[in-house]
Design a protein around this motif. Structure first.
Motif, PDB file in Angstrom:
ATOM      1  N   LEU A 180       0.876  -1.174   0.000  1.00 35.19           N
ATOM      2  CA  LEU A 180       0.000   0.000   0.000  1.00 35.19           C
ATOM      3  C   LEU A 180       0.908   1.216   0.000  1.00 35.19           C
ATOM      4  O   LEU A 180       1.729   1.385   0.907  1.00 35.19           O
ATOM      5  N   VAL A 181       0.771   2.072  -1.009  1.00 37.55           N
ATOM      6  CA  VAL A 181       1.661   3.228  -1.146  1.00 37.55           C
ATOM      7  C   VAL A 181       0.819   4.489  -1.306  1.00 37.55           C
ATOM      8  O   VAL A 181      -0.083   4.538  -2.149  1.00 37.55           O
ATOM      9  N   LEU A 182       1.125   5.502  -0.494  1.00 41.76           N
ATOM     10  CA  LEU A 182       0.473   6.801  -0.623  1.00 41.76           C
ATOM     11  C   LEU A 182       1.441   7.774  -1.268  1.00 41.76           C
ATOM     12  O   LEU A 182       2.581   7.927  -0.824  1.00 41.76           O
ATOM     13  N   TRP A 183       0.979   8.435  -2.336  1.00 38.91           N
ATOM     14  CA  TRP A 183       1.801   9.358  -3.112  1.00 38.91           C
ATOM     15  C   TRP A 183       1.264  10.769  -2.976  1.00 38.91           C
ATOM     16  O   TRP A 183       0.050  10.979  -2.849  1.00 38.91           O
ATOM     17  N   HIS A 184       2.153  11.753  -3.024  1.00 33.51           N
ATOM     18  CA  HIS A 184       1.738  13.156  -3.049  1.00 33.51           C
ATOM     19  C   HIS A 184       2.722  13.939  -3.905  1.00 33.51           C
ATOM     20  O   HIS A 184       3.828  13.484  -4.205  1.00 33.51           O
ATOM     21  N   GLN A 185       2.312  15.131  -4.304  1.00 35.74           N
ATOM     22  CA  GLN A 185       3.193  15.990  -5.080  1.00 35.74           C
ATOM     23  C   GLN A 185       4.136  16.719  -4.134  1.00 35.74           C
ATOM     24  O   GLN A 185       3.690  17.399  -3.205  1.00 35.74           O
ATOM     25  N   ALA A 186       5.429  16.577  -4.369  1.00 32.22           N
ATOM     26  CA  ALA A 186       6.395  17.179  -3.449  1.00 32.22           C
ATOM     27  C   ALA A 186       7.723  17.388  -4.155  1.00 32.22           C
ATOM     28  O   ALA A 186       8.000  16.816  -5.215  1.00 32.22           O
ATOM     29  N   LEU A 187       8.549  18.223  -3.543  1.00 37.84           N
ATOM     30  CA  LEU A 187       9.920  18.447  -3.991  1.00 37.84           C
ATOM     31  C   LEU A 187      10.845  17.518  -3.234  1.00 37.84           C
ATOM     32  O   LEU A 187      10.499  16.969  -2.195  1.00 37.84           O
ATOM     33  N   GLN A 204       8.283  22.075 -10.444  1.00 37.95           N
ATOM     34  CA  GLN A 204       9.260  21.037 -10.159  1.00 37.95           C
ATOM     35  C   GLN A 204       8.692  19.901  -9.311  1.00 37.95           C
ATOM     36  O   GLN A 204       9.344  18.879  -9.146  1.00 37.95           O
ATOM     37  N   LYS A 205       7.521  20.067  -8.774  1.00 34.82           N
ATOM     38  CA  LYS A 205       6.955  19.026  -7.926  1.00 34.82           C
ATOM     39  C   LYS A 205       6.648  17.774  -8.738  1.00 34.82           C
ATOM     40  O   LYS A 205       6.148  17.848  -9.860  1.00 34.82           O
ATOM     41  N   LYS A 206       6.967  16.630  -8.154  1.00 40.34           N
ATOM     42  CA  LYS A 206       6.680  15.343  -8.781  1.00 40.34           C
ATOM     43  C   LYS A 206       5.870  14.484  -7.819  1.00 40.34           C
ATOM     44  O   LYS A 206       5.818  14.742  -6.615  1.00 40.34           O
ATOM     45  N   MET A 207       5.224  13.454  -8.365  1.00 39.95           N
ATOM     46  CA  MET A 207       4.539  12.489  -7.510  1.00 39.95           C
ATOM     47  C   MET A 207       5.592  11.651  -6.792  1.00 39.95           C
ATOM     48  O   MET A 207       6.405  10.970  -7.434  1.00 39.95           O
ATOM     49  N   ARG A 208       5.580  11.735  -5.465  1.00 43.47           N
ATOM     50  CA  ARG A 208       6.584  11.034  -4.662  1.00 43.47           C
ATOM     51  C   ARG A 208       5.916  10.201  -3.571  1.00 43.47           C
ATOM     52  O   ARG A 208       4.787  10.482  -3.159  1.00 43.47           O
ATOM     53  N   ILE A 209       6.620   9.192  -3.109  1.00 42.57           N
ATOM     54  CA  ILE A 209       6.102   8.331  -2.052  1.00 42.57           C
ATOM     55  C   ILE A 209       6.079   9.097  -0.740  1.00 42.57           C
ATOM     56  O   ILE A 209       7.093   9.650  -0.297  1.00 42.57           O
ATOM     57  N   TRP A 210       4.921   9.143  -0.109  1.00 48.18           N
ATOM     58  CA  TRP A 210       4.764   9.766   1.207  1.00 48.18           C
ATOM     59  C   TRP A 210       5.017   8.725   2.287  1.00 48.18           C
ATOM     60  O   TRP A 210       5.818   8.911   3.179  1.00 48.18           O
ATOM     61  N   TRP A 211       4.323   7.597   2.188  1.00 44.89           N
ATOM     62  CA  TRP A 211       4.590   6.463   3.070  1.00 44.89           C
ATOM     63  C   TRP A 211       4.105   5.188   2.400  1.00 44.89           C
ATOM     64  O   TRP A 211       3.351   5.226   1.430  1.00 44.89           O
ATOM     65  N   SER A 212       4.540   4.053   2.931  1.00 39.33           N
ATOM     66  CA  SER A 212       4.136   2.774   2.354  1.00 39.33           C
ATOM     67  C   SER A 212       4.071   1.705   3.442  1.00 39.33           C
ATOM     68  O   SER A 212       4.741   1.802   4.474  1.00 39.33           O
ATOM     69  N   LEU A 213       3.253   0.701   3.191  1.00 39.93           N
ATOM     70  CA  LEU A 213       3.144  -0.476   4.052  1.00 39.93           C
ATOM     71  C   LEU A 213       3.163  -1.708   3.169  1.00 39.93           C
ATOM     72  O   LEU A 213       2.639  -1.678   2.045  1.00 39.93           O
ATOM     73  N   ARG A 214       3.740  -2.792   3.665  1.00 47.09           N
ATOM     74  CA  ARG A 214       3.801  -4.024   2.887  1.00 47.09           C
ATOM     75  C   ARG A 214       3.249  -5.183   3.691  1.00 47.09           C
ATOM     76  O   ARG A 214       3.349  -5.202   4.918  1.00 47.09           O
ATOM     77  N   GLU A 263      -3.353  -0.807  -8.673  1.00 50.54           N
ATOM     78  CA  GLU A 263      -4.641  -0.146  -8.494  1.00 50.54           C
ATOM     79  C   GLU A 263      -4.334   1.236  -7.925  1.00 50.54           C
ATOM     80  O   GLU A 263      -3.681   1.340  -6.882  1.00 50.54           O
ATOM     81  N   ALA A 264      -4.779   2.274  -8.568  1.00 56.30           N
ATOM     82  CA  ALA A 264      -4.490   3.640  -8.117  1.00 56.30           C
ATOM     83  C   ALA A 264      -5.778   4.450  -8.080  1.00 56.30           C
ATOM     84  O   ALA A 264      -6.585   4.386  -9.008  1.00 56.30           O
ATOM     85  N   VAL A 275      -2.595  10.255  -4.081  1.00 62.76           N
ATOM     86  CA  VAL A 275      -3.015   9.043  -4.774  1.00 62.76           C
ATOM     87  C   VAL A 275      -2.684   7.858  -3.876  1.00 62.76           C
ATOM     88  O   VAL A 275      -1.571   7.729  -3.374  1.00 62.76           O
ATOM     89  N   LEU A 276      -3.679   7.012  -3.682  1.00 65.58           N
ATOM     90  CA  LEU A 276      -3.498   5.787  -2.904  1.00 65.58           C
ATOM     91  C   LEU A 276      -3.378   4.632  -3.891  1.00 65.58           C
ATOM     92  O   LEU A 276      -4.215   4.491  -4.794  1.00 65.58           O
ATOM     93  N   SER A 277      -2.344   3.840  -3.750  1.00 66.52           N
ATOM     94  CA  SER A 277      -2.139   2.743  -4.691  1.00 66.52           C
ATOM     95  C   SER A 277      -1.891   1.427  -3.961  1.00 66.52           C
ATOM     96  O   SER A 277      -1.320   1.403  -2.870  1.00 66.52           O
ATOM     97  N   LEU A 278      -2.366   0.351  -4.591  1.00 67.30           N
ATOM     98  CA  LEU A 278      -2.033  -0.995  -4.165  1.00 67.30           C
ATOM     99  C   LEU A 278      -1.180  -1.620  -5.250  1.00 67.30           C
ATOM    100  O   LEU A 278      -1.549  -1.606  -6.432  1.00 67.30           O
ATOM    101  N   LEU A 279      -0.017  -2.150  -4.877  1.00 69.09           N
ATOM    102  CA  LEU A 279       0.858  -2.840  -5.806  1.00 69.09           C
ATOM    103  C   LEU A 279       0.755  -4.335  -5.524  1.00 69.09           C
ATOM    104  O   LEU A 279       0.924  -4.776  -4.375  1.00 69.09           O
ATOM    105  N   HIS A 280       0.454  -5.112  -6.565  1.00 65.69           N
ATOM    106  CA  HIS A 280       0.280  -6.554  -6.424  1.00 65.69           C
ATOM    107  C   HIS A 280       1.326  -7.279  -7.252  1.00 65.69           C
ATOM    108  O   HIS A 280       1.527  -6.972  -8.432  1.00 65.69           O
ATOM    109  N   LEU A 281       1.986  -8.269  -6.643  1.00 63.59           N
ATOM    110  CA  LEU A 281       2.938  -9.085  -7.376  1.00 63.59           C
ATOM    111  C   LEU A 281       2.431 -10.519  -7.481  1.00 63.59           C
ATOM    112  O   LEU A 281       1.642 -10.957  -6.682  1.00 63.59           O
TER     113      LEU A 281
END
Length: 281
Positions: A180-187, A204-214, A263-264, A275-281
């Motif tokens: 589970l990854v939360l993204w936000h626009q940040a420098l 210059q702001k890009k979508m960056r990882i704010w926090w994540s859980l696995r 899933e985003a 943006v809240l995303s789920l990454l599935h492998l």
């Protein structure tokens, strides 16, 4: 019923807190004392009634979601303009605060553990999750379904909890490789330290990882905080288009890349678009 401090009642039965596992025992104590089982949704009013705790008052709070005003009378304030599911989680958090209030009174002049404020807040959040989404009923329901945003929505509706809190719980007990990854626009920190015009900074702001859980089964490497995502990613697209996107994609984490199903969905946290995303492998 006259007010009975639930934290003090617990300590009188089981003794003072010595380790984190004792917090979970307090959660079980609250449910058992109030005659609650593990079936959702957990009716917090039964806990209030059993201990004579006044129904938490809704108030126009600014910086906080909830406040334990007076532990000697059990008066709690909850931010009135928060969504109802967020208010329920805050109520659970404040019930945990009553435990630590009793512990603080008991530890004066003793050598009992003195957890830091941040550690205590994490334990209160964990306790609120354990109270509202009991493991005994949550995990079997989760294992019947696949880890997904759809499952998160279904369980959130069943347990009357927020989607974000439910997904965090899902990561705690989900099987397989998911993140589970939360993204936000940040420098970057370097960019933020530089003095630039507001227009240049926004550009210059890009979508960056704010926090994540696995999930515990995740074996695909470290997910670095602040790592940016490509502008053509489904994650960036979810923010720019304001709608969910699903699909297969290669995600680069600096040390390498992983191919995953994504899933985003766009999410507003206060005034911050994310943006809240789920990454599935």
């Amino acid at each position: 019923m006259p007010y009975r401090h639930p934290g003090q009642a617990f300590l009188s039965c089981y003794g003072t807190l010595q380790r984190e596992q004792d917090v979970l025992r307090y959660v079980e104590f609250l449910r058992q004392e109030a005659g609650l089982n593990d079936d959702p949704p957990i009716d917090l009013t039964l806990i209030y009634s059993h201990f004579g705790i006044p129904t938490p008052r809704r108030a126009p709070l600014d910086e906080q979601q909830g406040i334990l005003v007076d532990s000697s009378t059990g008066i709690i304030l909850i931010k009135e303009d928060d969504p109802l599911v967020r208010q329920r989680f805050t109520e659970g958090h404040e019930l945990m605060e009553l435990l630590f209030d009793a512990q603080e009174q008991a530890r004066r002049g003793s050598f009992l553990p003195n957890w830091s404020s941040d550690h205590k807040e994490r334990l209160c959040d964990q306790g609120a999750a354990d109270l509202l989404m009991p493991q005994a009923s949550f995990v079997p329901r989760l294992h019947e379904l696949e880890v997904s945003l759809s499952t998160g929505r279904s369980l959130a509706a069943l347990y009357q909890t927020s989607l974000l809190a439910t997904l965090v719980r899902m990561m705690q007990y989900g099987e397989g490789e998911h993140a589970l990854v939360l993204w936000h626009q940040a420098l970057t920190q370097k960019e933020a330290a530089q003095k630039q015009s507001a227009r240049t900074t926004e550009a210059q702001k890009k979508m960056r990882i704010w926090w994540s859980l696995r999930t515990s089964g995740w074996q695909s490497g470290f997910i670095p905080k602040h790592k940016s995502i490509a502008s053509d990613s489904l994650i960036a697209k979810a923010l720019s288009q304001g709608q969910p996107y699903n699909g297969a994609e290669t995600v680069h984490f600096g040390w390498g890349a992983i191919q995953c199903q994504i899933e985003a969905m766009p999410l507003q946290l206060g005034n911050k678009p994310c943006v809240l995303s789920l990454l599935h492998l």
